[in-house]
Design an enzyme around this catalytic site. Structure first.
Site, short mmCIF file in Angstrom:
data_model
loop_
_atom_site.label_atom_id
_atom_site.label_comp_id
_atom_site.label_asym_id
_atom_site.label_seq_id
_atom_site.Cartn_x
_atom_site.Cartn_y
_atom_site.Cartn_z
CE LYS A 52 -3.90 -2.14 2.41
NZ LYS A 52 -4.65 -2.21 3.68
CB ALA A 71 -1.71 0.74 8.24
CG ASP A 72 -3.79 -5.24 5.82
OD1 ASP A 72 -4.68 -4.73 5.09
OD2 ASP A 72 -3.83 -6.42 6.22
CB THR A 73 -5.87 -4.29 10.95
OG1 THR A 73 -5.22 -3.06 11.25
CG2 THR A 73 -6.27 -4.98 12.25
CB ALA A 108 1.81 -4.55 9.06
#
Length: 194
Positions: A52, A71-73, A108
């Site tokens: 991203k 970011a990623d969850t 992250a």
């Protein structure tokens, strides 16, 4: 000072960045979020955050003085990533699986500039109390779980389901603020800007 761009459409990530006083511009960076075969959840969220950030950087007309945050969850139960629910049935099944159990939330964050990319992964543990009959259905009816990994938002109505949290609350919401602030500092972007 470098300008910060947030490669995310998430209102929660926008709110969290604003909370620590960092000015930014939002941009959309579309990537394929499909997990690779056999990819561990931790590697998955870090890869997506980095992709991203890199896609956001590539979308800028002049990335010279820009830093892009991605970011990623992921919500992980028994080694399985629980994504956003496709429909009511999937949401109810996910909430039933989380009921009375502990799960992991991995978030992250990645920062990319023209010179480098850095990332961090934060793991938190969340325990749900046993859900009573009808609670998951009532929660689905609010519309809140529709766009949430794991079919719930800890910062919203589902806070009443959480009996224990070990780790970073802001990471469970979608952006680990302590680690994000550290990364921003490494890229020359301070928090609490006036």
């Amino acid at each position: 000072m470098a300008s910060l761009h947030l490669a995310s459409a998430s209102p929660r990530r926008r709110e969290l960045l604003a909370q620590i006083g960092v000015p930014f511009v939002t941009l959309i960076a579309s990537i394929d979020e499909t997990a690779l075969p056999g990819e561990p959840a931790e590697r998955y969220v870090e890869r997506l955050a980095r992709e991203k950030a890199q896609a956001g950087l590539a979308a800028l007309s002049d990335p010279t003085d820009a830093v892009v945050l991605g970011a990623d969850t992921a919500v992980v139960l028994d080694g399985r990533i629980l994504g956003k629910p496709a429909d009511r049935a999937e949401c109810l099944a996910t909430l039933a699986a989380l009921s009375g159990r502990e799960h992991q939330v991995l978030t992250a964050v990645a920062l990319a500039s023209a010179q480098r990319i850095e990332s961090r992964v934060v793991a938190s543990r969340v325990r749900f109390r046993p859900l009573r009959a009808g609670e998951a259905e009532a929660y689905w009816a609010t519309g809140e779980p529709c766009d949430k990994a794991g079919s719930y938002g800890i910062q919203g109505l589902a806070a009443v389901f959480v009996s224990q949290l070990e780790g970073s609350y802001s990471a469970v919401v979608g952006l680990p603020l302590c680690e994000t602030a550290q990364l921003l500092g490494e890229f020359g972007i301070p928090c609490w800007q006036a």
